[in-house]
Enzyme design. Structure first.
Site, short mmCIF file in Angstrom:
data_model
loop_
_atom_site.label_atom_id
_atom_site.label_comp_id
_atom_site.label_asym_id
_atom_site.label_seq_id
_atom_site.Cartn_x
_atom_site.Cartn_y
_atom_site.Cartn_z
N GLY A 1 0.81 -1.22 0.00
CA GLY A 1 0.00 0.00 0.00
C GLY A 1 0.84 1.26 0.00
N THR A 2 2.17 1.11 -0.14
CA THR A 2 3.05 2.27 -0.21
C THR A 2 2.93 2.92 -1.58
OG1 THR A 2 4.60 1.17 1.28
CG2 THR A 2 5.44 3.06 0.05
N THR A 3 2.82 4.23 -1.63
CA THR A 3 2.75 4.95 -2.90
C THR A 3 4.06 5.69 -3.13
OG1 THR A 3 1.71 6.86 -1.83
CG2 THR A 3 0.25 5.19 -2.75
N ALA B 1 -2.14 -1.56 -4.28
CA ALA B 1 -3.29 -0.65 -4.38
C ALA B 1 -2.88 0.70 -3.82
CB ALA B 1 -4.49 -1.19 -3.62
N SER B 2 -3.27 1.73 -4.49
CA SER B 2 -3.01 3.08 -3.97
C SER B 2 -3.87 3.34 -2.74
CB SER B 2 -3.29 4.13 -5.04
OG SER B 2 -4.65 4.06 -5.47
N ASN B 3 -4.93 2.54 -2.59
CA ASN B 3 -5.82 2.69 -1.43
C ASN B 3 -6.58 1.37 -1.26
OD1 ASN B 3 -8.02 3.47 0.33
ND2 ASN B 3 -7.49 5.58 -0.15
N HIS C 1 -4.83 15.49 2.71
CA HIS C 1 -4.25 14.47 3.56
C HIS C 1 -3.54 15.11 4.75
CE1 HIS C 1 -4.86 11.53 0.29
NE2 HIS C 1 -4.78 10.64 1.26
N LYS D 1 1.95 13.02 5.11
CA LYS D 1 1.87 12.37 3.81
C LYS D 1 3.06 12.81 2.96
CE LYS D 1 -0.44 10.21 0.42
NZ LYS D 1 -0.54 8.75 0.39
N THR E 1 -3.91 7.72 -4.43
CA THR E 1 -5.35 7.60 -4.68
C THR E 1 -5.79 8.62 -5.73
OG1 THR E 1 -5.72 6.83 -2.43
CG2 THR E 1 -7.65 7.67 -3.62
#
Length: 233
Positions: A71-73, A96-98, A131, A135, A142
């Site tokens: 889930g790390t972007t 997944a971005s989220n 956010h 962040k 997302t």
């Protein structure tokens, strides 16, 4: 199942709390650049680390036959390389971005709206995401996923951060204290506006989605998305 956590910040701690409630075991909490890991004790890894560490974590897991949920972007320039690694090692991988169920439904709603409005030239689209101040990336992963959903279903060809240009979706990224995540998409015309919005009240939905994905991926091989996990057509 035995879970390894790559990254033990706020998300890692929340995943730990929820995983224990679901009768899972946390067998490792792995910091950046930690290389001595006993993969034989790990059923699945969940990565919420740093953009600079995510790809190496994914690589280590795939090379050691360990399914990984990421889930790390902020590392996606290496995503295709991760896909190749997964296939070469007959591994299992979800990015997944989220991971929030609500956000993944929002992704589908976003694409559906983009398709409906694509041929109505009176509307122009813009996006805003808010956010917490910790962040690291802007815009959020997302927001980028939402932009890509619009681009795929419209005449827009890209996105720009804090800039309005022809054929690009302008994204405004705001950082405020204690905001888990808010994303809004607005279609404006001279006579009206259409807006869709998702607001996260806390991080628990993200953590629960990641654990759900980890539970789902056990015994599977391939590169998957949350659409697969949630059976979204």
């Amino acid at each position: 199942m035995n879970i390894a956590l790559f990254g033990y910040g706020k998300m890692g701690k929340m995943i730990e709390t929820l995983a224990l409630k679901r009768n899972h075991t946390i067998v490792a909490k792995i910091d950046v650049d930690q290389t001595e890991i006993d993969f034989s004790t790990i059923d699945v890894a969940i990565d919420f680390s740093q953009p600079s560490a995510a790809f190496n974590n994914i690589k280590m897991c795939l090379e050691n036959n360990t399914p990984i949920i990421c889930g790390t972007t902020g590392w996606l320039e290496k995503y295709e390389e991760a896909v190749v690694l997964c296939n070469e090692n007959n591994g299992a991988f979800i990015y997944a971005s989220n991971f929030s169920l609500g956000v993944n439904l929002f992704f589908e709603l976003n694409e559906y709206l983009a398709k409906m409005i694509a041929n109505i030239t009176a509307y122009s689209v813009s996006m805003e995401e808010i956010h917490h101040t910790q962040k690291l990336d802007a815009p959020s992963g997302t927001a980028i996923t939402l932009a890509e959903g619009i681009i795929k279903n419209s005449a827009y060809s890209g996105w720009k951060l804090d800039k309005k240009e022809a054929h690009n979706i302008p994204i405004k990224a705001i950082r405020e204290a204690n905001v888990p995540g808010t994303h809004s998409i607005t279609y404006d015309s001279a006579v009206d506006s259409i807006e869709i919005k998702h607001t996260a009240h806390n991080r628990e939905g993200f953590a629960l989605g990641a654990i759900t994905a980890a539970e789902w991926i056990i015994g599977k091989h391939g590169v998957f998305t949350m659409k697969d996990v949630l059976h979204i057509e």
